[in-house]
Design an enzyme around this catalytic site. Sequence first.
Site, short mmCIF file in Angstrom:
data_model
loop_
_atom_site.label_atom_id
_atom_site.label_comp_id
_atom_site.label_asym_id
_atom_site.label_seq_id
_atom_site.Cartn_x
_atom_site.Cartn_y
_atom_site.Cartn_z
N ASP A 72 0.87 -1.17 0.00
CA ASP A 72 0.00 0.00 0.00
C ASP A 72 0.91 1.22 0.00
O ASP A 72 2.13 1.09 0.06
CB ASP A 72 -0.95 0.00 1.20
CG ASP A 72 -2.30 0.61 0.84
OD1 ASP A 72 -2.31 1.77 0.37
OD2 ASP A 72 -3.34 -0.04 1.04
N ASP A 116 3.73 2.45 -4.55
CA ASP A 116 2.85 3.31 -5.34
C ASP A 116 2.66 2.62 -6.68
O ASP A 116 3.60 2.49 -7.47
CB ASP A 116 3.51 4.69 -5.52
CG ASP A 116 2.69 5.63 -6.39
OD1 ASP A 116 1.67 5.19 -6.98
OD2 ASP A 116 3.08 6.80 -6.51
N VAL A 117 1.44 2.19 -6.96
CA VAL A 117 1.19 1.38 -8.16
C VAL A 117 1.42 2.14 -9.46
O VAL A 117 1.50 1.53 -10.54
CB VAL A 117 -0.23 0.77 -8.16
CG1 VAL A 117 -0.39 -0.21 -7.01
CG2 VAL A 117 -1.30 1.87 -8.12
N TYR A 177 -13.41 6.89 -12.47
CA TYR A 177 -13.43 5.61 -11.76
C TYR A 177 -14.14 4.56 -12.61
O TYR A 177 -13.62 3.45 -12.81
CB TYR A 177 -14.12 5.79 -10.42
CG TYR A 177 -14.17 4.54 -9.56
CD1 TYR A 177 -13.10 4.20 -8.75
CD2 TYR A 177 -15.30 3.73 -9.54
CE1 TYR A 177 -13.15 3.06 -7.94
CE2 TYR A 177 -15.36 2.60 -8.75
CZ TYR A 177 -14.28 2.27 -7.95
OH TYR A 177 -14.35 1.13 -7.17
N THR A 206 -16.75 0.46 2.26
CA THR A 206 -15.39 0.98 2.18
C THR A 206 -15.45 2.49 2.04
O THR A 206 -16.51 3.08 1.82
CB THR A 206 -14.64 0.40 0.96
OG1 THR A 206 -15.30 0.83 -0.25
CG2 THR A 206 -14.60 -1.12 1.00
#
Length: 288
Positions: free
Chosen positions: A38, A62-63, A156, A191
């Site tokens: 994460d 960090d993706v 998104y 979430t």
Amino acid sequence: MSYDLRGKVVLITGAAGGIGSATARELYRNGSSLVLTDTSQIAVDTLAQEFNSQNVLPLVFDVTDAEAAKEVVRRAVERFGRLDVAFANAGISWRGVPATLRTCDEAEFRRIIEVDLFGVWNTMRAALPEIVRNRGQVLVTSSIYAYLNGMANAPYAASKAAVESLIRSLRTELGATGASASVLYPGWTETAIAKVAFGGNAIATEMNRTALPAFLRRTIPPEQVAQGVVRGLQKRQPRIAVPARWAPISMMRGLFNMFADRLLTRNTHLHRLIGQLEEEVVRTRDCD
């Protein structure tokens, strides 16, 4: 097609979030070792304390950094000798007030696409050599937004539709290798991302009530999604829909989307709510 998760090494991005942490616990109960990643080292270290230290590797990641993705995979293999499953789960949405395409901040729009689409690509690309070598699996978190109207959450929704298409392609391309790829479609889950439409923002909450019938607005706990993930991985399911009530809508999305979009576009109450949301975005920006 049965896939035994015992002894398998699973990489999870977005591991500190609701679905990520719940899935980590469920996988651990099923005998998997975990690579928890994460953007906060403290967050993954805290989660890792729940497990035997020999079976977990917590890493900050960090993706959006493709080189960092390769380093995470390298360290996973260095620690455990293999990587079997990559669960590309990290995702973000609007930081504050939900925005329309006319009013959203362009930099934030790009950031969401960067994390939710290219973050999946970076993770998947880095992990694929190990996944193929071990006849493992790639799993990505898409969403019901892959086929629902993405009003006020367009980047998104666009990203979730894109990663669905990405993994459909990958599953076919992996057909002769013994490895596989799957898509997770969580419904409304308890979430931080979903909270905005369930009281976090009054206008977004009312838009949700206006657009969807009550039975589709019921939220589920992340633990229910995690159980679905484990069952799906064990069966190498190409599509994992949790809860199951969303599966028929996905299957009939061609007709569903045509009629739903028509109704939403003509809904005057929804038009007023969108106008109010745009005004709120502008007011918030002026205050900043």
